[in-house]
Structures are given as structure tokens and as C-alpha cells.
Design an enzyme around this catalytic site. Structure first.
Site, PDB file in Angstrom:
ATOM      1  N   HIS A  61      60.014  28.699  29.969  1.00 10.10           N
ATOM      2  CA  HIS A  61      60.810  28.450  31.160  1.00 10.10           C
ATOM      3  C   HIS A  61      62.243  28.902  30.954  1.00 10.10           C
ATOM      4  O   HIS A  61      62.818  28.697  29.890  1.00 10.10           O
ATOM      5  CB  HIS A  61      60.815  26.954  31.484  1.00 10.10           C
ATOM      6  CG  HIS A  61      59.447  26.437  31.763  1.00 10.10           C
ATOM      7  ND1 HIS A  61      58.884  26.515  33.009  1.00 10.10           N
ATOM      8  CD2 HIS A  61      58.527  25.864  30.967  1.00 10.10           C
ATOM      9  CE1 HIS A  61      57.663  25.994  32.957  1.00 10.10           C
ATOM     10  NE2 HIS A  61      57.422  25.601  31.743  1.00 10.10           N
ATOM     11  N   THR A  62      62.800  29.507  31.979  1.00 13.10           N
ATOM     12  CA  THR A  62      64.208  29.887  31.924  1.00 13.10           C
ATOM     13  C   THR A  62      65.028  28.612  32.001  1.00 13.10           C
ATOM     14  O   THR A  62      65.001  27.911  33.005  1.00 13.10           O
ATOM     15  CB  THR A  62      64.574  30.777  33.132  1.00 13.10           C
ATOM     16  OG1 THR A  62      63.657  31.853  33.201  1.00 13.10           O
ATOM     17  CG2 THR A  62      65.978  31.306  32.983  1.00 13.10           C
ATOM     18  N   THR A  63      65.728  28.276  30.926  1.00 11.02           N
ATOM     19  CA  THR A  63      66.517  27.047  30.964  1.00 11.02           C
ATOM     20  C   THR A  63      67.999  27.357  31.106  1.00 11.02           C
ATOM     21  O   THR A  63      68.747  26.553  31.635  1.00 11.02           O
ATOM     22  CB  THR A  63      66.312  26.219  29.687  1.00 11.02           C
ATOM     23  OG1 THR A  63      66.483  27.098  28.567  1.00 11.02           O
ATOM     24  CG2 THR A  63      64.920  25.627  29.647  1.00 11.02           C
TER      25      THR A  63
END
Lengths: 236, 248
Positions: free
Chosen positions: A13-15
Site C-alpha cells: 500500500h502507498t503509505t
């Protein structure tokens, strides 16, 4: 967009974003829509890429700009180009309107947000269609808002006062350009991740026009600065 | 006699280059009761003759709304028509969900045609036994398309399909040059006149067995109700296309 991670089941996931673009300001004027952004992509706090064109022409009458993760911006540009290419298959001469692009991007952003893997972007779509000006913001969550003026990033904090004092929706193109230049002057002074080279682009009945980058005028040779730089410290 | 050697399935060509199964499917369309469509620069009108299986039964509807800007009239197997209708409605809904605008008409007809073509190239499938007249409005203008079981589609100024449709087409050939500039009322009357040519001698048009649907640039798809149909059928008595020529 389907990532290998989604197929294999191991989600990444792009955090947080890595290479980011700065604020975007878009204003509607009498006869079209004007968009401005700077030409900087930051690598955290480092001003890494200083000559980036961040304004994409999606179709003959649509412009797309965004602030946030620049690689996501580049991918979205490819996704939006796909829609128009598919029109070729149907051979019917029907092209997506700016509103079609805006809504498509909203659906895409919402889908990715629902998977907790967002496109880390605040998107601005500007266009001119059927003698109507079109300007919309699609944010990281997939919220879709049509508006007469849009600011993203730090511009939302610093520039709204300037815009409301000096701009109205029926002003001329030059007036709108002046307002945006003034906004970016302020941003360069106050936003650490801003740059003084900006690029303007506008869409009107004749199509899209993307201008050459320009440097905003800022003044740094104040007497006060010079005095303070040269004054002796107490201890000396 | 030789026909029967090559007509078992869709994957067999005849020596003359025909796919007999597809041609037989087109026959099913010709067995359906007549439906026709005609368009002006602003409106498309669909007229159809409804069949009543028996006196105890209702009349079979032949026109279906696909979306606010699109409608179809069917001739042939109603069950097959239902499948295509559902497909078209779903496509329009998905398009609207993604783009917030109406599905371009030609594109949807293309999709239906592609779907129909798949059925003509498989050993295990049969073609759809229904022809559609698709009426629609989009940024490209006012459209009337016909789709066939073969997977072909054509755009028309006016067209009639189904049983005894040749009579209606002959009427159209005489008068279609007037349609572009016709008013909505004139268009409906032309449509009903064409249907009248196609009914049997002992039948007559009434508000129960005729169906008229209207689509316009500023008019969502609308079925005429019983009273409006009665009024039009009454006006039909006095309708003379020649008077329209004198107007222009």
C-alpha cells in the site's frame, strides 16, 4: 489499473509519497480556464528535479495537473490517454468530454481508496466543452468537486485570500494570470517546498495552450536583509 | 435440397459462401410483427404493431427504454430480445456510473453487433433470433440503427422490419425526403401511415394494438398513452403527406 501485488495477493500500500509535486492553482476566467503550477518535483525536502513539466494535455480541450506523488501523476496520464484511444476502436468520432475524464478519474481514485492503496494525488481537470468552462478537483479519496477555482496543497492556505480579493469568474485571461503569479510569489516566500519557476496553461474555445515556464519576480535585496547580514553580533 | 447438407450449424459454410443458420435466424426476424422507426433532425419515432396471442391475453410489448436517451423496438424472438435489452441497459448504466454522461448510441449498437457476431462463429451457440431498431440521441445527433442476427448493423433515416415490412418500406421510399424537416406530429402520422400499409385487410389500427415511442433532443424516451394514440389514429384519417410538400 491492476498491480502484480494485487494478483499475487501480497498487497503493497502507498503509505507516503516519495517524489512530490507542489501546489496547483486553477481559475476560471471569461472564455476559458487557467491552470498554474510550479516546475519542481521534491524528493522529500530536497529540490531534486527543478525543470519538470507537470501540466499534461489529455485531449484537444482538456488539461490535467496534480499535486502529490509524481509517479502516480504519470500513470494517471497514461490511464486517461487510454480512454480516448479506445474511441478509435468504435470508429464513431465521439471523444470524451472534460467531464467524462473528471468522472472517470473520480471513479478510479475511489476504487483505489477503497482498497486502501490510493493514488496519492490531488487532481485538477480543466477543460472547455460546448462553450462551457469545466474545472474539477478529484482528491485522494475520490471526492469529485466541480468549482470555479481550485487550489491544492499549501496554496489552499496561503492563496485563497489573494484569489477572493483580486479574482472573479468573469475576469480577463491577463487578470487571472496576474492573480496566479501573485499567488506563486507568496508561495515561494512561505512554502518550503515551492519553487519560483512556474508554468501556466489555459484552455479556451481554440483549444489548449501550454506556455513556457517563467520565473516569478521576487525581491531579496532588501536593505534590512543586507544590514542584518553585515551587523556584528552582541558578543563580538 | 442441397441446402440441408450445409445448414446444421454455424460453423459450416455452404459452397455458395452462405451460413445458412444465420440466414434462418434472419427469417425469425421476418416472422415477428412489424416495427418501424423514422427520424427528423430533432426526433426519432418508433412505431410497432403489437400481437395478441389469444383473446384472453394481453398485447406483447415491442418497445423498451434502454436509457433516457435511447430505446429499442424488437422483431423476432422476444426472449432473445430480453437478453439484449438487459445487456444494453447494463452497459448504459455502467457508462453513466463511470462518466456521468450518456452512452454514445453508435458505440452501444457496435457492442450488440459484436455480441451477436460471436454467436455466429461457434459450434455450440445459435444466433440471436431478433432484430432491433435502436433509436437514440447523442452529441453526434439523432440516430436510428438496425441490428441483425448476423452481427451486422446499419444506420437508417427510416426503416421497417418484421412481417409485411416491405409495404411500410415502400411508403417510406415515397415520403422519406420529407422526414428531416417534419414536426413531431407529422413524423408520428407518417409512422402510423406506414404501419397501416402493413396490416392485414381485416385488421385495423387502434390504441390497443399499436405502440408509439418518441425520443427527442430535449425529450426523454416517452411511450404515447392510450388517449394520445386514439387522437393520432383519428388524425390519421385526415393526414395527407402531399399537404406537407405544399408547406415547404
Amino acid at each position: 489499473m491492476i498491480f502484480n501485488s494485487e494478483i499475487s495477493g501480497q498487497y503493497e500500500h502507498t503509505t507516503s509519497p516519495v517524489v512530490t509535486g507542489g501546489s496547483v492553482i486553477a481559475l476560471v476566467y471569461n472564455g476559458g480556464v487557467l491552470v498554474g503550477t510550479d516546475t519542481l518535483c521534491s524528493y522529500g525536502s530536497m529540490a531534486a528535479f527543478k525543470n519538470v513539466q507537470k501540466i499534461a494535455q489529455i485531449s484537444q480541450n482538456t488539461i490535467y495537473v496534480s499535486s502529490g506523488e509524481f509517479s502516480d501523476f504519470q500513470q494517471v496520464v497514461k490511464e486517461l490517454a487510454k480512454i480516448d484511444r479506445s474511441a478509435l476502436q468504435y470508429d464513431d468520432g465521439v471523444h470524451p468530454s472534460p467531464k467524462d475524464y473528471g468522472n472517470y478519474l473520480a471513479r478510479l481514485s475511489y476504487k483505489k481508496r477503497c482498497k486502501i492503496n490510493p493514488l496519492y494525488l490531488q487532481n485538477v481537470i480543466a477543460g472547455f466543452h460546448n462553450n462551457d468552462r469545466y474545472l474539477a478537483l478529484v482528491d485522494i479519496y475520490g471526492t469529485y468537486l466541480e468549482s470555479k477555482f481550485i487550489t491544492t496543497g499549501f496554496a489552499s492556505y496561503f492563496c485563497k485570500a489573494i484569489i477572493s480579493n483580486y479574482w472573479n469568474e468573469n475576469c480577463s485571461l491577463d487578470q487571472a494570470k496576474q492573480v496566479i503569479r501573485e499567488c506563486f510569489k507568496v508561495l515561494f516566500c512561505r512554502d518550503c517546498r515551492a519553487h519560483d519557476v512556474i508554468q501556466l496553461a489555459y484552455v479556451d474555445a481554440q483549444g489548449t495552450h501550454i506556455e513556457e515556464p517563467e520565473r516569478v519576480e521576487t525581491k531579496w535585496d532588501f536593505n534590512g536583509f543586507k544590514q542584518r547580514a553585515n551587523e556584528k553580533l552582541h558578543t563580538q | 435440397m442441397l441446402k440441408h447438407l450445409y445448414d446444421t450449424d454455424c460453423v459450416t459454410w455452404s459452397p455458395q459462401g452462405k451460413l445458412f443458420q444465420v440466414e434462418y435466424a434472419m427469417e425469425a426476424v421476418k416472422q415477428g410483427s412489424i416495427c418501424l422507426g423514422l427520424k427528423s433532425s430533432d426526433y426519432v419515432v418508433l412505431c410497432s404493431l403489437k400481437r395478441q396471442p389469444s383473446e384472453l391475453a394481453g398485447y406483447q410489448e415491442k418497445q423498451f427504454k434502454i436509457d433516457d436517451h435511447m430505446a429499442i423496438a424488437i422483431a423476432g424472438l422476444t426472449a432473445d430480445a430480453r437478453v439484449l435489452c438487459k445487456y444494453m441497459r447494463t452497459e448504459c448504466l455502467e457508462y453513466k456510473y463511470t462518466y456521468e454522461s450518456h452512452h454514445p448510441v453508435g458505440r452501444l449498437v457496435f457492442k450488440v453487433a459484436e455480441k451477436s457476431q460471436h454467436k455466429t462463429q461457434s459450434g455450440a451457440k445459435r444466433p440471436y433470433g431478433v432484430g432491433l431498431l435502436v433509436a437514440g440521441i447523442d452529441p453526434n445527433g439523432v440516430h436510428l440503427f438496425e441490428t441483425c442476427p448476423s452481427g451486422n448493423y446499419y444506420e437508417y433515416k427510416c426503416q421497417a422490419i418484421g412481417s409485411r415490412s416491405q409495404a411500410a418500406r415502400t411508403y417510406f421510399e415515397s415520403w422519406f425526403h420529407l422526414f428531416e424537416k417534419s414536426t413531431l406530429e407529422q413524423l408520428v402520422l407518417h409512422g402510423l401511415s406506414a404501419i397501416k400499409k402493413a396490416i392485414m385487410e381485416d385488421e385495423e389500427l387502434n390504441e390497443k394494438n399499436v405502440e408509439v415511442g418518441i425520443l427527442g433532443k430535449n425529450q426523454k424516451f416517452l411511450h404515447l398513452n392510450a388517449q394520445e394514440l386514439k387522437d393520432y389514429i383519428t388524425k390519421l384519417e385526415a393526414f395527407n403527406p402531399n399537404s406537407q410538400i405544399q408547406q415547404e
